[in-house]
Write a protein that holds these residues in place. Structure first.
Motif, PDB file in Angstrom:
ATOM      1  N   ALA A   1      40.764 104.760  -3.111  1.00 41.60           N
ATOM      2  CA  ALA A   1      41.311 103.807  -2.592  1.00 41.60           C
ATOM      3  C   ALA A   1      40.308 102.626  -1.930  1.00 41.60           C
ATOM      4  O   ALA A   1      40.447 101.474  -2.473  1.00 41.60           O
ATOM      5  CB  ALA A   1      42.232 103.862  -1.550  1.00 41.60           C
ATOM      6  N   GLU A   2      39.403 103.229  -1.414  1.00 46.26           N
ATOM      7  CA  GLU A   2      38.205 102.254  -0.886  1.00 46.26           C
ATOM      8  C   GLU A   2      37.224 101.914  -1.950  1.00 46.26           C
ATOM      9  O   GLU A   2      36.617 100.801  -2.093  1.00 46.26           O
ATOM     10  CB  GLU A   2      37.663 102.925   0.220  1.00 46.26           C
ATOM     11  N   GLU A   3      36.925 102.813  -3.032  1.00 44.56           N
ATOM     12  CA  GLU A   3      35.892 102.355  -3.923  1.00 44.56           C
ATOM     13  C   GLU A   3      36.557 101.722  -4.930  1.00 44.56           C
ATOM     14  O   GLU A   3      35.752 100.896  -5.807  1.00 44.56           O
ATOM     15  CB  GLU A   3      35.302 103.788  -4.708  1.00 44.56           C
TER      16      GLU A   3
ATOM     17  N   SER B   1      43.965 100.251  -8.636  1.00 42.24           N
ATOM     18  CA  SER B   1      44.589  99.539  -7.579  1.00 42.24           C
ATOM     19  C   SER B   1      45.485 100.362  -7.282  1.00 42.24           C
ATOM     20  O   SER B   1      46.072 101.312  -7.752  1.00 42.24           O
ATOM     21  CB  SER B   1      44.915  97.981  -7.968  1.00 42.24           C
ATOM     22  N   LEU B   2      45.888 100.132  -5.820  1.00 43.38           N
ATOM     23  CA  LEU B   2      46.825 101.017  -5.136  1.00 43.38           C
ATOM     24  C   LEU B   2      48.358 100.550  -5.650  1.00 43.38           C
ATOM     25  O   LEU B   2      48.365  99.359  -5.766  1.00 43.38           O
ATOM     26  CB  LEU B   2      46.757 101.040  -3.800  1.00 43.38           C
TER      27      LEU B   2
ATOM     28  N   ALA C   1      33.892 109.715  -7.134  1.00 45.77           N
ATOM     29  CA  ALA C   1      33.522 111.161  -7.032  1.00 45.77           C
ATOM     30  C   ALA C   1      31.914 111.190  -6.455  1.00 45.77           C
ATOM     31  O   ALA C   1      31.838 112.598  -5.951  1.00 45.77           O
ATOM     32  CB  ALA C   1      33.515 111.442  -8.788  1.00 45.77           C
ATOM     33  N   GLU C   2      31.299 110.279  -6.872  1.00 45.09           N
ATOM     34  CA  GLU C   2      30.092 110.377  -6.257  1.00 45.09           C
ATOM     35  C   GLU C   2      29.976 110.787  -4.692  1.00 45.09           C
ATOM     36  O   GLU C   2      29.169 111.211  -4.225  1.00 45.09           O
ATOM     37  CB  GLU C   2      29.084 109.336  -6.777  1.00 45.09           C
ATOM     38  N   ARG C   3      30.802 109.571  -4.161  1.00 43.71           N
ATOM     39  CA  ARG C   3      31.059 109.543  -2.787  1.00 43.71           C
ATOM     40  C   ARG C   3      31.396 111.049  -2.174  1.00 43.71           C
ATOM     41  O   ARG C   3      30.819 111.337  -0.792  1.00 43.71           O
ATOM     42  CB  ARG C   3      31.787 108.614  -2.173  1.00 43.71           C
TER      43      ARG C   3
END
Length: 297
Positions: free
Chosen positions: A13-15, A56-57, A22-24
């Motif tokens: 949601a944030e990225e 997007s959400l 996935a990296e985060r």
């Protein structure tokens, strides 16, 4: 519904991107996608609108996001309470940082010393603009933030000034203004500027200075990181105005003082009722050191 699934959901949601998310959260992208699909199946609703270029959400995702953040913050608070009993032998610490950190603030040195002293505490650093960092403090996803501010953040956020840095006119070394002793704003209104996004503190300070002088300038390019800005200026694509501390990575660029003195201010910010995290309290103590506890907001 598992906390790990909620963590994966918040990251996407944030990225707004599955690869970066996935990296985060340190997981392969296929595993992240499977986790999100399992969460959607359990909730009986799609959480994201997916396309080849954009994520997007959905309305359901928008409804879930604040609740997911609160659940993760509550889980962290529980872990922090246990960490306090353990004497900071373990735990998590999430810190927001600016892309420009004045040397006088010693933030990297303090963070490194903290990590050496408490290796069991997982330190997570996140860059972002001030508005993003303050929102993350409010929702509990950040414990502390080292950010530049223009305006007071509101009564729910406490700040302490750590350093002030003057803004400088920056141009390539062969630019005709590179040898000038002082640069007046009126002299550069016709120059092509390489600038930062409108929500960045440096941009806001510069925009306000030109507006106060009744001047307009030409912004040719907007970039969202300091290094790219400096690289473009180095190649003569434009000029810019940045904090003096950026000169350390300027690679020979000319940094010239402005006739109108503009100051960029770095603060350490935290929630007024916190930080509740014992690791964050210890880091804040180290940051403030012998500094008088005079809050500015």
């Amino acid at each position: 519904m598992e906390l790990r699934q909620l963590e994966h959901f918040v990251a996407v949601a944030e990225e707004r991107n599955f690869t970066r998310a996935a990296e985060r959260v340190v997981i392969v992208q296929s595993g992240l996608s499977s986790s999100i699909r399992a969460l959607e199946a359990e909730l009986g609703a799609e959480l994201f609108v997916r396309s080849t270029r954009h994520v997007s959400l959905t309305p359901a995702g928008q409804a879930l996001l604040p609740e997911a953040r609160r659940s993760l913050a509550a889980a962290r608070a529980g872990r922090d309470a246990v960490a306090a009993v353990d004497g900071l032998q373990r735990g998590e610490l999430s810190v927001g940082i600016s892309q420009v950190l004045p040397p006088s603030a010693n933030v990297p040195e303090i963070l490194a010393d903290f990590q050496r002293t408490y290796p069991g505490v997982e330190l997570r650093l996140r860059q972002g603009g001030p508005s993003t960092q303050l929102a993350s403090l409010r929702d509990g996803s950040l414990d502390l933030a080292f950010v530049p501010l223009v305006d007071p953040p509101g009564a729910d956020i406490a700040v302490t000034t750590l350093a002030r840095d003057r803004l400088m006119f920056v141009c390539s070394p062969d630019h005709k203004l590179a040898s000038r002793r002082l640069i007046h704003l009126a002299e550069v209104t016709h120059k092509a500027f390489v600038d930062l996004p409108p929500d960045w503190t440096v941009r806001q300070l510069v925009d306000r200075a030109f507006a106060a002088a009744g001047l307009a300038r030409q912004i040719a390019i907007e970039v969202n990181d300091i290094n790219t800005c400096l690289e473009l200026v180095h190649h003569g694509i434009g000029v810019t105005i940045l904090p003096e501390s950026a000169e350390a990575r300027g690679g020979g660029l000319a940094f010239r003082p402005l006739a109108r003195r503009l100051l960029w201010e770095l603060v350490v910010a935290r929630r007024t009722d916190g930080p509740g995290n014992p690791a964050a309290r210890e880091l804040l103590r180290r940051v403030l050191g012998g500094r008088p506890r005079k809050d500015d907001g």
